[in-house]
Write an enzyme that holds these catalytic residues in place. Structure first.
Site, PDB file in Angstrom:
ATOM      1  N   ILE A   1      17.216 -20.417 -42.880  1.00 15.03           N
ATOM      2  CA  ILE A   1      16.109 -19.786 -43.470  1.00 15.03           C
ATOM      3  C   ILE A   1      16.009 -18.271 -43.756  1.00 15.03           C
ATOM      4  O   ILE A   1      15.303 -17.695 -44.319  1.00 15.03           O
ATOM      5  CB  ILE A   1      14.938 -19.822 -42.526  1.00 15.03           C
ATOM      6  CG1 ILE A   1      15.105 -19.475 -41.324  1.00 15.03           C
ATOM      7  CG2 ILE A   1      14.384 -21.403 -42.392  1.00 15.03           C
ATOM      8  CD1 ILE A   1      13.834 -19.336 -40.146  1.00 15.03           C
TER       9      ILE A   1
ATOM     10  N   TYR B   1      12.604 -23.062 -23.609  1.00 15.14           N
ATOM     11  CA  TYR B   1      14.098 -23.296 -24.311  1.00 15.14           C
ATOM     12  C   TYR B   1      14.819 -24.447 -23.635  1.00 15.14           C
ATOM     13  O   TYR B   1      15.439 -25.540 -24.261  1.00 15.14           O
ATOM     14  CB  TYR B   1      14.899 -22.078 -24.029  1.00 15.14           C
ATOM     15  CG  TYR B   1      16.444 -22.027 -24.674  1.00 15.14           C
ATOM     16  CD1 TYR B   1      16.663 -22.182 -26.025  1.00 15.14           C
ATOM     17  CD2 TYR B   1      17.384 -21.959 -23.774  1.00 15.14           C
ATOM     18  CE1 TYR B   1      18.091 -22.300 -26.432  1.00 15.14           C
ATOM     19  CE2 TYR B   1      18.742 -22.262 -24.188  1.00 15.14           C
ATOM     20  CZ  TYR B   1      18.824 -22.310 -25.441  1.00 15.14           C
ATOM     21  OH  TYR B   1      20.418 -22.147 -25.788  1.00 15.14           O
TER      22      TYR B   1
HETATM   23  P1  NAD Z   1      21.217 -17.584 -33.483  1.00 11.27           P
HETATM   24  O1  NAD Z   1      19.885 -17.485 -33.012  1.00 11.27           O
HETATM   25  O2  NAD Z   1      22.278 -16.657 -33.675  1.00 11.27           O
HETATM   26  O3  NAD Z   1      21.028 -18.543 -34.699  1.00 11.27           O
HETATM   27  C1  NAD Z   1      20.258 -19.384 -35.260  1.00 11.27           C
HETATM   28  C2  NAD Z   1      19.888 -19.417 -36.504  1.00 11.27           C
HETATM   29  O4  NAD Z   1      18.937 -20.487 -36.808  1.00 11.27           O
HETATM   30  C3  NAD Z   1      19.612 -18.054 -37.078  1.00 11.27           C
HETATM   31  O5  NAD Z   1      20.463 -17.707 -38.356  1.00 11.27           O
HETATM   32  C4  NAD Z   1      18.163 -18.407 -37.780  1.00 11.27           C
HETATM   33  O6  NAD Z   1      17.843 -17.782 -38.824  1.00 11.27           O
HETATM   34  C5  NAD Z   1      18.124 -19.994 -38.084  1.00 11.27           C
HETATM   35  N1  NAD Z   1      16.873 -20.490 -38.098  1.00 11.27           N
HETATM   36  C6  NAD Z   1      15.791 -20.349 -37.096  1.00 11.27           C
HETATM   37  N2  NAD Z   1      14.614 -20.988 -37.457  1.00 11.27           N
HETATM   38  C7  NAD Z   1      15.097 -21.985 -38.345  1.00 11.27           C
HETATM   39  C8  NAD Z   1      14.454 -22.951 -38.834  1.00 11.27           C
HETATM   40  N3  NAD Z   1      13.521 -23.276 -38.862  1.00 11.27           N
HETATM   41  N4  NAD Z   1      15.323 -23.723 -39.825  1.00 11.27           N
HETATM   42  C9  NAD Z   1      16.656 -23.332 -40.234  1.00 11.27           C
HETATM   43  N5  NAD Z   1      17.178 -22.354 -39.673  1.00 11.27           N
HETATM   44  C10 NAD Z   1      16.564 -21.610 -38.772  1.00 11.27           C
HETATM   45  O7  NAD Z   1      21.828 -18.924 -32.511  1.00 11.27           O
HETATM   46  P2  NAD Z   1      23.344 -19.154 -32.030  1.00 11.27           P
HETATM   47  O8  NAD Z   1      23.432 -18.362 -31.072  1.00 11.27           O
HETATM   48  O9  NAD Z   1      24.065 -19.606 -33.406  1.00 11.27           O
HETATM   49  O10 NAD Z   1      22.788 -20.796 -31.346  1.00 11.27           O
HETATM   50  C11 NAD Z   1      23.263 -21.979 -32.270  1.00 11.27           C
HETATM   51  C12 NAD Z   1      22.860 -22.869 -31.220  1.00 11.27           C
HETATM   52  O11 NAD Z   1      23.758 -23.210 -30.301  1.00 11.27           O
HETATM   53  C13 NAD Z   1      21.418 -23.124 -30.703  1.00 11.27           C
HETATM   54  O12 NAD Z   1      21.006 -24.525 -30.587  1.00 11.27           O
HETATM   55  C14 NAD Z   1      21.521 -22.540 -29.188  1.00 11.27           C
HETATM   56  O13 NAD Z   1      20.516 -23.086 -28.333  1.00 11.27           O
HETATM   57  C15 NAD Z   1      22.914 -23.163 -28.946  1.00 11.27           C
HETATM   58  N6  NAD Z   1      23.555 -22.257 -27.929  1.00 11.27           N
HETATM   59  C16 NAD Z   1      24.034 -21.054 -28.210  1.00 11.27           C
HETATM   60  C17 NAD Z   1      24.598 -20.154 -27.114  1.00 11.27           C
HETATM   61  C18 NAD Z   1      24.953 -18.761 -27.310  1.00 11.27           C
HETATM   62  O14 NAD Z   1      25.285 -18.206 -26.496  1.00 11.27           O
HETATM   63  N7  NAD Z   1      24.956 -18.330 -28.560  1.00 11.27           N
HETATM   64  C19 NAD Z   1      24.840 -20.825 -25.738  1.00 11.27           C
HETATM   65  C20 NAD Z   1      24.203 -22.198 -25.621  1.00 11.27           C
HETATM   66  C21 NAD Z   1      23.805 -22.932 -26.753  1.00 11.27           C
HETATM   67  N1  SER Z   2      22.940 -17.963 -24.594  1.00  8.96           N
HETATM   68  C1  SER Z   2      21.976 -18.690 -24.714  1.00  8.96           C
HETATM   69  C2  SER Z   2      20.636 -17.873 -24.109  1.00  8.96           C
HETATM   70  O1  SER Z   2      20.889 -17.084 -23.477  1.00  8.96           O
HETATM   71  C3  SER Z   2      22.289 -19.811 -23.641  1.00  8.96           C
HETATM   72  O2  SER Z   2      21.823 -20.921 -24.088  1.00  8.96           O
HETATM   73  O3  SER Z   2      19.512 -18.344 -24.656  1.00  8.96           O
END
Ligand code: NAD
Ligand code: SER
Length: 332
Positions: free
Chosen positions: A43, A150
């Protein structure tokens, strides 16, 4: 019949592609499957030039099913990596938005995967566990009573993906990621973000004020291992997969004090102090100290490449190189 079993990814859609994981996953997938075959969506527009100019990009809000249908019809997608989400700390500040994006968005993507016969990867998290979960060597199958919005959406998401696999034979797969450490794209508002910020502050100012207590142990992983985990799981033989949608995966666990000590081996005058944020501390305290990832190792040969020490050394080297570039100095 399961649809599009792993190893046959041809046209791939990534949601949330501008985020911490999506920005690096998209680039890796484009190198591997061809730049035109990986459709990045989000988005917001990509800030990253490689992501913006390296292949197709579409605006897609996962909460709006019309956006999804349009993109699916144009691009003939067979595999989806659904990364759009609201992370833990932002989710506590905006629980309504977290529910909309994490649940309504996931439901819409599952429906798209069902209707268009796509394989679907959905990441869960250590956030799917709660204070009543065993903290040490947290088992693959155990108590899941999280206390954050979450976490609630992550457990519900795991169950919903299981349901679509069992009921409709949709090829859903996923892992429970720990905190991910990377230098390309800023983390999106999680509880584990300190483990990225600390490197930038160490190199810039030789000091860091941490919002978690010094003894808060959490599982973590370096981004190259996280990217491999996603691709390896999607390419794995489906016949071997018992725990399809929520494999525990981890690389190492550490506390803020331990990472500060490791950084000091490279930057001897680095110092850390603590100003605890009660919201993020409570979240961290409710999560496991260390995961048991033996199911992932047995069912699809998961094995991280980076040790804690190797990750710290490489993070410092790569961020130091980036900070030498004038344009990068403005980013954080
Ligand atoms: P992030 O917040 O960096 O990226 C999420 C992206 O989703 C953003 O670019 C945002 O613009 C986009 N977004 C938000 N709302 C939206 C919508 N309505 N439609 C489309 N796009 C939308 O997150 P991330 O760290 O890249 O995480 C990705 C996935 O991995 C998530 O499900 C998160 O829970 C999971 N995760 C991440 C981590 C981590 O440490 N980064 C750890 C565990 C799980
Ligand atoms: N890195 C993520 C958070 O802290 C774990 O899901 O939300």
């Amino acid at each position: 019949m399961t649809h599009n079993a792993g190893g046959r990814m041809k046209r791939i859609l990534v949601t949330g592609a501008c985020g911490q994981i999506g920005s690096e996953l998209t680039t890796t997938l484009r190198d591997r499957y061809g730049r035109e075959n990986v459709i990045a969506t989000d988005i917001r527009m990509p800030a990253n030039e490689q992501l913006r100019d390296g292949g197709p990009f579409e605006f897609l809000d996962c909460v709006d099913p019309h956006h999804i249908t349009r993109v699916m019809q144009i691009h003939g997608v067979d595999t989806i990596f659904h990364l759009a989400a609201i992370l833990s700390a932002v989710g506590e500040a905006k629980p309504n938005q977290a529910w909309q994006v994490n649940m309504v968005g996931l439901y819409n993507m599952l429906e798209a995967a069902r209707q268009y016969h796509c394989a679907l990867f959905v990441p869960s998290s250590i956030g799917a566990f709660g204070p009543s979960t065993p903290k040490e060597k947290t088992p693959q199958d155990t108590v899941q009573r999280p206390t954050t919005m979450y976490g609630v959406t992550k457990v519900a998401g795991e169950l919903l993906c299981d349901y679509y696999n069992r009921r409709f034979r949709t090829d859903t797969r996923g892992v429970r990621f720990p905190g991910l450490i990377s230098y390309e794209t800023e983390p999106g508002g999680g509880t584990t973000d300190y483990a990225v910020e600390i490197f930038f502050e160490a190199l810039r100012h030789k000091r860091y004020t941490c919002y978690l207590r010094e003894d808060s142990s959490l599982d973590m992983m370096y981004m190259p291992d996280a990217i491999s985990a996603m691709i390896d799981l999607m390419e794995a033989d489906p016949a071997r997969l018992v725990h399809r949608n929520a494999f525990n995966v981890t690389a190492f666990s550490f506390t803020p004090a331990q990472i500060a000590e490791e950084i000091c081996k490279h930057i001897p005058d680095f110092t850390i102090d603590y100003k605890v944020d009660p919201v993020r501390q409570e979240i961290a305290d409710s999560w496991p100290d260390s995961l048991d990832d033996s199911a992932a190792r047995e069912e699809w040969d998961w094995k991280p490449r980076y040790s804690f020490e190797a990750m710290v050394e490489e993070m410092l080297q790569r961020i130091a190189q980036r900070l030498e570039r004038p344009a990068e100095q403005k980013i954080r």
